[in-house]
Write a protein that holds these residues in place. Sequence first.
Motif, mmCIF file in Angstrom:
data_model
loop_
_atom_site.group_PDB
_atom_site.id
_atom_site.type_symbol
_atom_site.label_atom_id
_atom_site.label_comp_id
_atom_site.label_asym_id
_atom_site.label_seq_id
_atom_site.Cartn_x
_atom_site.Cartn_y
_atom_site.Cartn_z
ATOM 1 N N ASN A 7 8.166 8.339 14.634
ATOM 2 C CA ASN A 7 7.137 8.837 13.717
ATOM 3 C C ASN A 7 7.268 8.200 12.334
ATOM 4 N N GLN A 8 8.495 7.933 11.909
ATOM 5 C CA GLN A 8 8.692 7.297 10.605
ATOM 6 C C GLN A 8 8.297 5.830 10.648
ATOM 7 N N HIS A 9 8.624 5.151 11.739
ATOM 8 C CA HIS A 9 8.179 3.757 11.884
ATOM 9 C C HIS A 9 6.651 3.677 11.839
ATOM 10 N N ALA A 10 5.985 4.714 12.346
ATOM 11 C CA ALA A 10 4.525 4.723 12.400
ATOM 12 C C ALA A 10 3.877 4.915 11.036
ATOM 13 N N ARG A 11 4.668 5.072 9.971
ATOM 14 C CA ARG A 11 4.067 5.080 8.629
ATOM 15 C C ARG A 11 3.263 3.804 8.393
ATOM 16 N N LEU A 12 3.721 2.701 8.975
ATOM 17 C CA LEU A 12 2.955 1.460 8.928
ATOM 18 C C LEU A 12 3.059 0.805 10.295
ATOM 19 N N SER A 13 1.930 0.504 10.888
ATOM 20 C CA SER A 13 1.920 -0.179 12.180
ATOM 21 C C SER A 13 0.928 -1.331 12.155
ATOM 22 N N VAL A 14 1.157 -2.289 13.041
ATOM 23 C CA VAL A 14 0.238 -3.415 13.209
ATOM 24 C C VAL A 14 -0.583 -3.150 14.461
ATOM 25 N N ALA A 15 -1.891 -3.169 14.312
ATOM 26 C CA ALA A 15 -2.794 -2.750 15.382
ATOM 27 C C ALA A 15 -2.696 -3.640 16.615
ATOM 28 N N PRO A 16 -2.941 -3.061 17.785
ATOM 29 C CA PRO A 16 -3.098 -3.892 18.986
ATOM 30 C C PRO A 16 -4.381 -4.695 18.872
ATOM 31 N N MET A 17 -4.290 -6.017 19.027
ATOM 32 C CA MET A 17 -5.467 -6.882 18.889
ATOM 33 C C MET A 17 -5.502 -7.894 20.021
ATOM 34 N N MET A 18 -6.581 -7.839 20.805
ATOM 35 C CA MET A 18 -6.714 -8.713 21.968
ATOM 36 C C MET A 18 -6.651 -10.175 21.548
ATOM 37 N N LEU B 12 -1.215 -3.486 0.896
ATOM 38 C CA LEU B 12 -0.205 -2.427 0.849
ATOM 39 C C LEU B 12 -0.562 -1.361 -0.183
ATOM 40 N N ASP B 13 -1.301 -1.738 -1.217
ATOM 41 C CA ASP B 13 -1.763 -0.734 -2.177
ATOM 42 C C ASP B 13 -2.619 0.319 -1.471
ATOM 43 N N GLN B 14 -3.514 -0.143 -0.584
ATOM 44 C CA GLN B 14 -4.332 0.797 0.186
ATOM 45 C C GLN B 14 -3.467 1.649 1.104
ATOM 46 N N VAL B 15 -2.491 1.011 1.739
ATOM 47 C CA VAL B 15 -1.590 1.746 2.627
ATOM 48 C C VAL B 15 -0.910 2.879 1.856
ATOM 49 N N GLU B 16 -0.364 2.551 0.691
ATOM 50 C CA GLU B 16 0.333 3.561 -0.111
ATOM 51 C C GLU B 16 -0.610 4.684 -0.531
ATOM 52 N N ALA B 17 -1.838 4.325 -0.910
ATOM 53 C CA ALA B 17 -2.796 5.343 -1.349
ATOM 54 C C ALA B 17 -3.162 6.283 -0.202
ATOM 55 N N ASP C 48 -0.234 10.608 7.769
ATOM 56 C CA ASP C 48 1.143 10.340 8.200
ATOM 57 C C ASP C 48 1.424 8.858 8.391
ATOM 58 N N GLY C 49 0.392 8.082 8.691
ATOM 59 C CA GLY C 49 0.601 6.670 8.956
ATOM 60 C C GLY C 49 -0.655 5.871 8.715
ATOM 61 N N VAL C 50 -0.471 4.559 8.597
ATOM 62 C CA VAL C 50 -1.582 3.635 8.405
ATOM 63 C C VAL C 50 -1.379 2.471 9.364
ATOM 64 N N MET C 51 -2.422 2.137 10.100
ATOM 65 C CA MET C 51 -2.391 0.996 11.018
ATOM 66 C C MET C 51 -3.269 -0.111 10.446
ATOM 67 N N VAL C 52 -2.696 -1.292 10.306
ATOM 68 C CA VAL C 52 -3.415 -2.437 9.738
ATOM 69 C C VAL C 52 -3.662 -3.455 10.848
ATOM 70 N N ARG D 216 8.532 -0.971 0.163
ATOM 71 C CA ARG D 216 7.472 -0.162 -0.417
ATOM 72 C C ARG D 216 7.064 1.028 0.463
ATOM 73 N N ILE D 217 7.111 0.850 1.760
ATOM 74 C CA ILE D 217 6.636 1.895 2.663
ATOM 75 C C ILE D 217 7.780 2.688 3.282
ATOM 76 N N PHE D 218 8.912 2.025 3.515
ATOM 77 C CA PHE D 218 10.000 2.676 4.241
ATOM 78 C C PHE D 218 11.218 2.982 3.376
ATOM 79 N N GLY D 219 11.168 2.640 2.085
ATOM 80 C CA GLY D 219 12.230 3.031 1.172
ATOM 81 C C GLY D 219 13.491 2.208 1.242
ATOM 82 N N ALA D 220 13.427 1.018 1.841
ATOM 83 C CA ALA D 220 14.601 0.144 1.875
ATOM 84 C C ALA D 220 14.825 -0.469 0.493
ATOM 85 N N GLY D 221 15.991 -1.062 0.295
ATOM 86 C CA GLY D 221 16.290 -1.707 -0.973
ATOM 87 C C GLY D 221 15.579 -3.037 -1.120
#
Length: 338
Positions: A4-15, A213-218, A225-229, A247-252
């Motif tokens: 669920n935390q990884h799903a804060r940002l996901s890359v969409a399935p694209m044919m 990513l600005d849109q993702v954060e907003a 809970d998550g944004v798929m790009v 920016r999204i997952f709080g890493a250093g």
Amino acid sequence: MQLNQHARLSVAPMMDWTDRHCRYLHRLMSGHALLYTEMVTAPALVRGGALHLLDHDPSEHPVALQLGGSDPAELAEAARLGAAAGYDEINLNVGCPSDRVQSGAFGAVLMKDPALVARCVTAMRRAVEVDVTVKCRIGVDDQTPEDVLPEFLSRMVGAGVERMTIHARKAWLDGLSPKENRDIPPLDYPLVQRMKELFPNLHLSINGGITSLDQVEALLDSGLDGVMVGRAAYHQPADILCTADRRIFGAGPEADTTPEATVERMLPYIEAHLSQGGKLGQVTRHMLGLFAGRPGARAWRRVLSEGAHRDGAGTDLVREALAAVTSLSAMADPMQAV
């Protein structure tokens, strides 16, 4: 980190885009974003035995398999195959508007039959222990999204779904092409945000028209809970993925990546692919947007596009393209050459 935390940002399935080479590239740029396969049809796996469609590199995790289908038993078997292949999540496509998908009675057309979708999901959940999720539209054709979407989500929750992604556009199955369906129907982010208020315990990701990513954060700040790009993550992956872990997952800050470093890290993968009889262009076609918006981006694309399909093309061509970017970047910013 939970899925669920990884799903804060996901890359969409694209044919035709998010194949295993693309996902390997994206994983080098972000260690945390959730990646998705292209849609794989359940009949191809179960009746066609096309298990090669499940191939992926262990480094891709966390990675989800998206399935297309409408037969509960067949989808259950396809989900079992996906889970056995090691996928972290099985996702059901209820959003693709292509003619090919409609003719198979799955994809966005399933928005018209939420009871069938619920049966499919129930069968899939019984078959596997990994997460079973759904990606849908806000509605199709003459449906009124404000009416049908809450009912659809209620059915999914009743079937045990705990995480969903909503493409915030209606799909017009009659009158618009798949390409037009990605742009013409208006986006309705507020409706998706209201669904989160109606279903506070449902993990909801939003998809559609997100380019930064600005849109993702907003959108995350708005309570989703998550944004798929989708297309932006493919055509300008560095803008979406290189700083996402921080920016999204709080890493250093050390988690930030660069296109240049990503190219260098791709070289051993490309060598291995070529040694197995693969073609350079099968990998580099996904790398064309790495330097989008930067000096040298056109030279990078030109060198790879013109040379990748020539006989004997290999990593030397990729290094040549990278040298062209580096040279032009230094000319644009003389301080880089100091």
